[in-house]
Write a protein that holds these residues in place. Structure first.
Motif, PDB file in Angstrom:
ATOM      1  N   LEU A 306      40.688  13.997  78.640  1.00 16.15           N
ATOM      2  CA  LEU A 306      40.739  12.923  77.794  1.00 16.15           C
ATOM      3  C   LEU A 306      41.646  13.197  76.728  1.00 16.15           C
ATOM      4  CD1 LEU A 306      39.465  10.450  76.632  1.00 16.15           C
ATOM      5  CD2 LEU A 306      37.811  11.802  75.288  1.00 16.15           C
ATOM      6  N   ALA A 307      41.807  14.330  75.763  1.00 11.44           N
ATOM      7  CA  ALA A 307      42.909  14.643  75.043  1.00 11.44           C
ATOM      8  C   ALA A 307      44.189  14.168  75.543  1.00 11.44           C
ATOM      9  CB  ALA A 307      42.696  15.811  74.443  1.00 11.44           C
ATOM     10  N   ALA A 308      44.602  14.665  76.545  1.00 12.34           N
ATOM     11  CA  ALA A 308      45.924  14.839  77.117  1.00 12.34           C
ATOM     12  C   ALA A 308      46.345  13.112  77.185  1.00 12.34           C
ATOM     13  CB  ALA A 308      46.042  15.455  78.442  1.00 12.34           C
ATOM     14  N   ALA A 309      45.467  12.461  77.851  1.00 12.55           N
ATOM     15  CA  ALA A 309      45.715  10.959  78.034  1.00 12.55           C
ATOM     16  C   ALA A 309      45.677  10.252  76.781  1.00 12.55           C
ATOM     17  CB  ALA A 309      44.715  10.591  78.966  1.00 12.55           C
ATOM     18  N   GLN A 310      44.887  10.509  75.739  1.00  8.65           N
ATOM     19  CA  GLN A 310      45.047  10.024  74.632  1.00  8.65           C
ATOM     20  C   GLN A 310      46.499  10.201  73.800  1.00  8.65           C
ATOM     21  OE1 GLN A 310      41.307  11.489  72.896  1.00  8.65           O
ATOM     22  NE2 GLN A 310      40.581   9.497  72.921  1.00  8.65           N
ATOM     23  N   ALA A 311      46.571  11.747  73.813  1.00  6.70           N
ATOM     24  CA  ALA A 311      48.044  12.068  73.346  1.00  6.70           C
ATOM     25  C   ALA A 311      49.189  11.315  73.854  1.00  6.70           C
ATOM     26  CB  ALA A 311      48.124  13.466  73.348  1.00  6.70           C
ATOM     27  N   LYS A 312      49.180  11.352  75.382  1.00  6.47           N
ATOM     28  CA  LYS A 312      50.258  10.608  75.773  1.00  6.47           C
ATOM     29  C   LYS A 312      50.456   9.199  75.509  1.00  6.47           C
ATOM     30  CE  LYS A 312      53.070  10.179  80.013  1.00  6.47           C
ATOM     31  NZ  LYS A 312      52.943   8.919  80.742  1.00  6.47           N
ATOM     32  N   LEU A 361      46.192   5.490  82.222  1.00  8.65           N
ATOM     33  CA  LEU A 361      45.795   6.263  81.356  1.00  8.65           C
ATOM     34  C   LEU A 361      44.741   5.524  80.454  1.00  8.65           C
ATOM     35  CD1 LEU A 361      48.763   8.594  80.172  1.00  8.65           C
ATOM     36  CD2 LEU A 361      46.915   8.919  82.017  1.00  8.65           C
ATOM     37  N   LYS A 362      44.874   4.271  80.129  1.00 11.60           N
ATOM     38  CA  LYS A 362      44.147   3.722  79.297  1.00 11.60           C
ATOM     39  C   LYS A 362      42.709   3.302  79.778  1.00 11.60           C
ATOM     40  CE  LYS A 362      47.469   1.174  76.132  1.00 11.60           C
ATOM     41  NZ  LYS A 362      48.100  -0.074  75.926  1.00 11.60           N
ATOM     42  N   ASP A 363      43.120   3.114  81.267  1.00 12.17           N
ATOM     43  CA  ASP A 363      41.738   2.844  81.918  1.00 12.17           C
ATOM     44  C   ASP A 363      41.009   4.370  82.153  1.00 12.17           C
ATOM     45  OD1 ASP A 363      42.123   0.381  82.454  1.00 12.17           O
ATOM     46  OD2 ASP A 363      42.900   0.617  84.372  1.00 12.17           O
ATOM     47  N   ARG A 364      41.695   5.332  82.291  1.00 13.24           N
ATOM     48  CA  ARG A 364      41.019   6.684  82.363  1.00 13.24           C
ATOM     49  C   ARG A 364      40.399   7.027  80.950  1.00 13.24           C
ATOM     50  NH1 ARG A 364      42.271  11.223  85.138  1.00 13.24           N
ATOM     51  NH2 ARG A 364      42.244   9.688  86.719  1.00 13.24           N
ATOM     52  N   VAL A 365      41.115   6.657  80.050  1.00 13.53           N
ATOM     53  CA  VAL A 365      40.342   6.935  78.368  1.00 13.53           C
ATOM     54  C   VAL A 365      38.860   5.962  78.377  1.00 13.53           C
ATOM     55  CG1 VAL A 365      40.714   6.595  76.145  1.00 13.53           C
ATOM     56  CG2 VAL A 365      42.417   7.874  77.496  1.00 13.53           C
ATOM     57  N   ALA A 366      39.261   4.887  78.947  1.00 19.48           N
ATOM     58  CA  ALA A 366      38.171   3.773  78.752  1.00 19.48           C
ATOM     59  C   ALA A 366      36.981   4.342  79.576  1.00 19.48           C
ATOM     60  CB  ALA A 366      38.483   2.501  79.384  1.00 19.48           C
ATOM     61  N   ARG A 367      37.273   4.933  80.921  1.00 20.55           N
ATOM     62  CA  ARG A 367      36.191   5.419  81.668  1.00 20.55           C
ATOM     63  C   ARG A 367      35.463   6.712  81.109  1.00 20.55           C
ATOM     64  NH1 ARG A 367      39.309   4.584  86.174  1.00 20.55           N
ATOM     65  NH2 ARG A 367      39.886   6.708  86.229  1.00 20.55           N
ATOM     66  N   LEU A 368      36.491   7.690  80.271  1.00 18.96           N
ATOM     67  CA  LEU A 368      35.624   9.012  79.904  1.00 18.96           C
ATOM     68  C   LEU A 368      35.116   8.663  78.611  1.00 18.96           C
ATOM     69  CD1 LEU A 368      38.981  11.251  80.703  1.00 18.96           C
ATOM     70  CD2 LEU A 368      36.581  11.196  81.924  1.00 18.96           C
ATOM     71  N   THR A 369      35.585   7.612  77.725  1.00 16.90           N
ATOM     72  CA  THR A 369      34.764   7.404  76.527  1.00 16.90           C
ATOM     73  C   THR A 369      33.741   6.339  76.495  1.00 16.90           C
ATOM     74  OG1 THR A 369      36.604   5.831  75.924  1.00 16.90           O
ATOM     75  CG2 THR A 369      36.870   7.904  75.203  1.00 16.90           C
ATOM     76  N   ALA A 370      33.353   5.558  78.011  1.00 21.69           N
ATOM     77  CA  ALA A 370      32.374   4.758  77.859  1.00 21.69           C
ATOM     78  C   ALA A 370      31.119   5.186  77.585  1.00 21.69           C
ATOM     79  CB  ALA A 370      32.455   4.077  79.365  1.00 21.69           C
ATOM     80  N   ARG A 371      30.368   4.390  76.707  1.00 16.42           N
ATOM     81  CA  ARG A 371      28.985   4.828  76.252  1.00 16.42           C
ATOM     82  C   ARG A 371      27.870   4.542  77.624  1.00 16.42           C
ATOM     83  NH1 ARG A 371      27.991   5.899  71.027  1.00 16.42           N
ATOM     84  NH2 ARG A 371      29.922   5.117  69.613  1.00 16.42           N
ATOM     85  N   LYS A 372      27.257   5.591  77.647  1.00 15.13           N
ATOM     86  CA  LYS A 372      26.389   5.474  78.644  1.00 15.13           C
ATOM     87  C   LYS A 372      25.162   4.580  78.234  1.00 15.13           C
ATOM     88  CE  LYS A 372      28.017   8.989  81.454  1.00 15.13           C
ATOM     89  NZ  LYS A 372      29.362   8.615  81.026  1.00 15.13           N
ATOM     90  N   GLY A 373      24.594   3.820  79.053  1.00 19.86           N
ATOM     91  CA  GLY A 373      23.253   3.026  78.765  1.00 19.86           C
ATOM     92  C   GLY A 373      22.212   3.813  78.037  1.00 19.86           C
ATOM     93  N   PRO A 374      21.325   3.349  77.222  1.00 16.62           N
ATOM     94  CA  PRO A 374      20.218   4.037  76.695  1.00 16.62           C
ATOM     95  C   PRO A 374      19.366   4.735  77.654  1.00 16.62           C
ATOM     96  CG  PRO A 374      19.985   1.673  76.468  1.00 16.62           C
ATOM     97  CD  PRO A 374      21.265   1.924  77.139  1.00 16.62           C
TER      98      PRO A 374
END
Ligand SMILES: Cc1cc2nc3c(=O)[nH]c(=O)nc-3n(C[C@H](O)[C@H](O)[C@H](O)COP(=O)(O)OP(=O)(O)OC[C@H]3O[C@@H](n4cnc5c(N)ncnc54)[C@H](O)[C@@H]3O)c2cc1C
Length: 374
Positions: A306-312, A361-374
């Motif tokens: 996540l950090a590498a994708a966000q940084a790039k 990479l934006k899609d990757r970040v979206a997937r990695l940061t997506a909130r899971k349902g309750p």
């Protein structure tokens, strides 16, 4: 971090890259001797263990070195680090015979090297590669084409990713060490609307190229995963390189602002001029913070996906936005090839493709940061 090594890198950049870069940006060819010079400065063996003749520096030092080199010329910095990556890979996983055959020439800059994934029909969708590896009694037979490859026009050696099973099977992809002077390899240079000389961009076709058993560096089933892990480091140093380009541009503009006068006062006394420069500095500071986090995670062996994708994403888009603004602050002077602005504006666009295109990479970040349902 090894400051002594970084000082050497800075000397190499100032003495050897900067004077040559204007010529490269106008399409001039690389002089092979600069590669050997890079070898003498230890740049081609940065992370290669000292027991194999490298410098054995940590990832943090490598990222800083990449940033310094890219400040002088992004294209050549990419060329050097790509050769270095092959040397590092060989030191880690190649057979003793392969190490002895290739490592010395890679480290002393006698040959350059490349990593070849992309094909005419497969870029972001890496699993779709169609370069085929067929098993023979003596090793493997390779057929296919690789294109848009850094160092492709002069590399002596490549790690080629090829499909060993059915096309489309991500688990069937293996990585092969290929001597690009072998029979059946035909290279070509790729030029674009801006010069690709310092990056050595090119491609090659492989027609019935024979390699021995030990050329299979990463077996099918693990190559796809290996590249996804390794790429976090690449994304992180590309982020550092974008910061390096922007940092150098900020310094150059700030210096010019003290020298050039307009309407009887220096440019930096004009509030809107100074505000634009400050904005670039602030954007750079933000980008460097994200890059530093990714560097730390890679350096300590933690999950940096996540950090590498966000940084790039941040560093690339920051350079893409701010470099044209900084060129504007230079007036026409900024267009001269002695300054890096024009070639680094193009380089920032390239950085948006290599080692993971920004949208992917934006899609990757979206997937990695997506909130899971309750
Ligand atoms: C100068 C240069 C040097 C390079 N060096 C190397 C190298 O050394 N080795 C190597 O193997 N490759 C190299 N590449 C290739 C680079 O990795 C590819 O350009 C990159 O993977 C994107 O592939 P593509 O250009 O085919 O674009 P495509 O995959 O065709 O994508 C086109 C556009 O669509 C977007 N897109 C595609 N699919 C999706 C999706 N599913 N979701 C969202 N957006 C999507 C992409 O982000 C891109 O903006 C280099 C490229 C350049 C320009």
């Amino acid at each position: 971090m090894s400051q002594a090594f970084l000082d050497r890198v800075a000397s190499f950049a100032a003495e050897h890259i900067t004077p040559a870069a204007a010529g490269w940006s106008m399409g001039g060819d690389l002089d092979a001797s600069i590669y050997e010079m890079a070898g003498q400065f230890g740049i081609l063996g940065m992370r290669v263990p000292q027991s194999f003749g490298g410098q054995g520096v940590d990832f943090t030092t490598l990222a800083s070195a990449c940033s310094i080199l890219a400040g002088a010329d992004f294209g050549f910095a990419m060329s050097l680090v790509n050769t270095h990556n092959i040397a590092l890979r060989l030191s880690e996983i190649a057979s003793d015979t392969q190490k002895q055959r290739y490592l010395p020439s890679l480290l002393n800059g006698k040959i350059s090297a490349c990593t070849a994934l992309t094909e005419p029909g497969a870029g972001s969708d890496f699993a779709a590669v169609t370069t085929k590896a067929s098993k023979t009694d003596t090793g493997w037979l390779l057929n296919g084409e690789k294109t848009w490859i850094i160092n492709g026009r002069h590399a002596g050696l490549s790690i080629v990713y090829a499909q060993c099973r059915a096309i489309g099977d991500a688990g069937g992809i293996g990585a092969f060490l290929v001597d690009l002077n072998a029979k059946g390899v035909t290279r070509y240079a790729i030029d674009s609307s801006f010069a690709q000389s310092s990056m050595g961009t090119g491609g090659f076709t492989l027609q019935d190229v024979e390699v021995e058993h030990d050329a299979l560096l990463i077996a099918p089933g693990t190559a796809f995963k290996a590249i996804l892990t390794e790429i976090n480091g690449a994304r992180t140093y590309v982020a550092a390189m974008c910061n390096g380009m922007l940092g150098k541009a900020v310094v150059d503009v700030a210096t010019y602002g003290t020298q050039r006068t307009s309407f009887g006062k220096p440019l930096n006394a004009i509030p809107s001029w100074q505000a634009a420069l400050s904005e670039a500095q602030t954007a750079l500071d933000t980008s460097q913070t994200l890059t530093a986090r990714a560097i730390d995670l890679v350096n300590t062996g933690h999950d940096a996906q996540l950090a590498a994708a966000q940084a790039k994403i941040e560093a690339v888009t920051c350079a893409q936005r701010q470099l044209p603004e900084l060129l504007q602050l230079m007036g026409a002077e900024g267009l001269r090839p002695e300054h890096p602005f024009a070639r680094h504006i193009a380089a920032a666009q390239i950085a948006g493709f290599t080692d993971g295109a920004t949208n992917i990479l934006k899609d990757r970040v979206a997937r990695l940061t997506a909130r899971k349902g309750p």
